[in-house]
Write a protein that holds these residues in place. Structure first.
Motif, PDB file in Angstrom:
ATOM      1  N   VAL A  23     -67.587 -16.376 -18.309  1.00 40.23           N
ATOM      2  CA  VAL A  23     -68.127 -16.919 -18.960  1.00 40.23           C
ATOM      3  C   VAL A  23     -68.055 -17.897 -19.803  1.00 40.23           C
ATOM      4  O   VAL A  23     -68.872 -18.700 -19.805  1.00 40.23           O
ATOM      5  CB  VAL A  23     -68.590 -15.688 -19.774  1.00 40.23           C
ATOM      6  N   SER A  24     -67.293 -17.959 -19.894  1.00 39.41           N
ATOM      7  CA  SER A  24     -66.418 -19.220 -20.871  1.00 39.41           C
ATOM      8  C   SER A  24     -66.157 -20.156 -21.026  1.00 39.41           C
ATOM      9  O   SER A  24     -66.316 -21.591 -21.049  1.00 39.41           O
ATOM     10  CB  SER A  24     -65.340 -19.031 -21.804  1.00 39.41           C
ATOM     11  N   LEU A  25     -66.587 -20.329 -19.223  1.00 41.93           N
ATOM     12  CA  LEU A  25     -66.070 -21.459 -18.207  1.00 41.93           C
ATOM     13  C   LEU A  25     -67.684 -21.761 -18.150  1.00 41.93           C
ATOM     14  O   LEU A  25     -68.138 -22.906 -17.389  1.00 41.93           O
ATOM     15  CB  LEU A  25     -65.841 -21.731 -16.769  1.00 41.93           C
ATOM     16  N   GLY A  26     -69.326 -21.278 -18.281  1.00 36.77           N
ATOM     17  CA  GLY A  26     -70.182 -21.258 -18.050  1.00 36.77           C
ATOM     18  C   GLY A  26     -71.029 -21.236 -16.857  1.00 36.77           C
ATOM     19  O   GLY A  26     -71.488 -21.402 -16.629  1.00 36.77           O
ATOM     20  N   VAL A  27     -70.163 -20.570 -15.648  1.00 33.76           N
ATOM     21  CA  VAL A  27     -70.334 -20.733 -14.490  1.00 33.76           C
ATOM     22  C   VAL A  27     -71.830 -20.083 -14.702  1.00 33.76           C
ATOM     23  O   VAL A  27     -72.256 -20.132 -13.459  1.00 33.76           O
ATOM     24  CB  VAL A  27     -69.161 -19.576 -13.533  1.00 33.76           C
TER      25      VAL A  27
END
Length: 118
Positions: A23-27
Motif C-alpha cells: 500500500v505504501s508503495l502505491g502499487v
C-alpha cells in the motif's frame, strides 16, 4: 506448529507488514481512506489469528489492536497519503513484534482457547 519453518506469529505479522508496504508503495490505485481501511482490517484479522495461535494471548492481541488502531488513526484522523498509512502500519508491527516476541510462545494444537472450568 511451524509455518514455512517459522513461528506463525512472525509469519502473520510479516505478511501484514508486507501488505502495508504494498500500500505504501502505491502499487494499488486506492485513496488513503480505502488503503487505511484495508490495511487496518487485514492487520486486525491476521492479528486475531496470531493471537489465537499463541499463549498468552494478551501480548499478540495488544499488538493487533495497536497496529490496527494506528493505521486507522493515520488514515482517518489525519490528512496523509497512502504511503504514510502503509509506513505507520509497517513500523508499528515491526516494533511491537520485536517487543512482544519474547513474551509469547506458539500454542500446542490441543491448547485450550478459553478459560477452563474446574
Amino acid at each position: 506448529m511451524k509455518v514455512f519453518g517459522r513461528e506463525p506469529v512472525v509469519v502473520l505479522n510479516t505478511l501484514s507488514a508486507v501488505l502495508g508496504l504494498i500500500v505504501s508503495l502505491g502499487v494499488t490505485s486506492l485513496t488513503a481512506e480505502q488503503a487505511g481501511a484495508i490495511v487496518a482490517v487485514v492487520s486486525a484479522v491476521l492479528g486475531g489469528i496470531a493471537a489465537a495461535m499463541t499463549r498468552p494471548v494478551a501480548p499478540q492481541a495488544f499488538t493487533a489492536i495497536v497496529a490496527s488502531g494506528a493505521t486507522a488513526v493515520a488514515a482517518f484522523g489525519f490528512e496523509v497519503g497512502q504511503e504514510t498509512v502503509g509506513a505507520v502500519n509497517t513500523l508499528v508491527l515491526a516494533v511491537l513484534t520485536l517487543l512482544t516476541r519474547v513474551q509469547v510462545s506458539p500454542a500446542p494444537p490441543s491448547a485450550p482457547t478459553g478459560p477452563q472450568s474446574v
